[in-house]
Design a protein around this motif. Structure first.
Motif, short mmCIF file in Angstrom:
data_model
loop_
_atom_site.label_atom_id
_atom_site.label_comp_id
_atom_site.label_asym_id
_atom_site.label_seq_id
_atom_site.Cartn_x
_atom_site.Cartn_y
_atom_site.Cartn_z
N HIS A 33 24.05 53.29 33.84
CA HIS A 33 23.79 51.99 33.22
C HIS A 33 22.71 52.07 32.15
N GLY A 99 31.32 43.58 28.90
CA GLY A 99 31.95 44.34 29.97
C GLY A 99 33.03 43.55 30.67
N ASN A 103 31.41 41.76 38.38
CA ASN A 103 30.65 42.97 38.68
C ASN A 103 31.28 43.79 39.81
N MET A 104 30.72 44.98 40.01
CA MET A 104 31.34 45.94 40.92
C MET A 104 31.28 45.51 42.39
N ASP A 142 34.47 45.27 37.18
CA ASP A 142 33.95 46.61 36.92
C ASP A 142 34.60 47.58 37.90
N TRP A 143 34.72 48.86 37.50
CA TRP A 143 35.45 49.86 38.30
C TRP A 143 36.89 49.42 38.54
#
Length: 249
Positions: A33, A99, A103-104, A142-143
Motif C-alpha cells: 500500500h 480503487g 475494501n478487502m 479489492d482482491w
C-alpha cells in the motif's frame, strides 16, 4: 468442506505461529500500500514493494479457511468482518480514490460466505450457483475474483500437504495469468509482460513455503487477544495514515 489438520510434517522447522505469520502479512500489505499510494508508478522500487505485498492476500485466505474451521462462533466471526469492513470503507476510499468500490474486508466477508455455503447447502447445483455468484460479487471489491477462488481451493485442499501444494501451485498459475492478461500485457511487449507477471507472483510460493514448512499450526503463546484485534484495527488505521500522507505530499 474439509476441516481436518494437515498431515504430519517435520516439526523441527515449524517455528512460526499463526499470529506471527499474520504480522508478516500485515507488514507486506503495508509495503504494497505504501508503494501504491506514495511511490511513482513505473519505478522498480514501486513494483518490487507491490509484488512483496501479494504475500498478504493468499496468506489471509488460507487463515480465513482455517479460522472458519476453528471458530467457536461463525456468527461473531462474520459480524466482526462486517463491522470492520464498514469501518474501513472511508479510509480505503480516501487512500485509494480510484480503487475498487469496496475494501478487502468485504472480500474476506464474501469468502466467509462462500465457506458457509459450502458447508450448509447440500444441494450441489444450488451450492455451485450460489458460490459462483459470490465469486462474481468480489469484482466490486479489492482482491477481486482470485481471493474467492483461493478460498475455495484451500477449503478443498487444506487437510493434506500434497493437496495444499497443488492448491498453491494452481493459485500461482492463476495469479500469473491474471496479472499477465489484466495488468502487464496491455502496457508491455509480451515477453516483458510475462517476466513482470512471473515476478509479481513470486510471493505466492513464499506463502506456500511458510504455511507448508514453517507454520506450527498454533496461535502465539502470549498476546492472543491483542493480536486478534490488532489485525482488524491495523487495516483501517494504516490506510488512513497513508491516505493522509499521500494527500499532503
Amino acid at each position: 468442506m474439509n476441516t481436518g489438520q494437515l498431515t504430519p510434517r517435520n516439526q523441527s522447522f515449524q517455528i512460526l505461529s499463526r499470529d506471527f505469520i499474520k504480522y508478516i502479512a500485515m507488514f507486506t500489505m503495508l509495503l504494497n500500500h505504501t508503494a501504491l499510494i506514495l511511490l511513482t508508478p513505473g519505478t522498480m522500487l514501486r513494483e518490487f514493494l507491490e509484488d512483496i505485498g501479494y504475500f498478504t492476500g493468499i496468506t489471509m485466505c488460507y487463515f480465513l479457511v482455517e479460522g472458519y474451521a476453528y471458530t467457536r462462533s461463525k456468527k461473531k466471526y462474520a459480524l466482526r468482518l462486517f463491522l470492520f469492513a464498514v469501518i474501513s470503507q472511508i479510509p480505503f476510499r480516501y487512500a485509494f480514490p480510484d480503487g475498487g468500490s469496496f475494501n478487502m474486508l468485504f472480500t474476506l466477508l464474501i469468502c466467509f460466505l462462500i465457506l458457509f455455503v459450502r458447508e450448509n447447502i447440500q444441494n450441489r447445483p444450488l451450492r455451485i450457483l450460489v458460490n459462483f455468484l459470490l465469486v462474481l460479487m468480489t469484482i466490486l471489491c479489492d482482491w477481486p475474483l482470485l481471493a474467492a477462488v483461493y478460498t475455495i481451493l484451500f477449503s478443498i485442499c487444506r487437510d493434506s500437504r500434497k493437496k495444499l501444494l497443488a492448491a498453491y501451485t494452481a493459485a500461482f498459475i492463476l495469479f500469473v495469468v491474471f496479472m499477465l492478461v489484466f495488468t502487464y500485457a496491455p502496457v508491455y511487449p509480451l515477453s516483458q509482460a510475462v517476466i513482470h507477471s512471473l515476478f509479481s507472483g513470486a510471493a505466492l510460493p513464499v506463502s506456500g513455503a511458510v504455511i507448508l514448512f514453517l507454520y506450527n499450526g498454533k496461535r502465539a503463546a502470549h498476546g492472543r487477544e491483542f493480536s486478534k484485534w490488532f489485525f482488524y484495527v491495523f487495516y483501517p488505521g494504516h490506510l488512513l495514515i497513508l491516505g493522509l500522507i499521500g494527500h499532503l505530499t
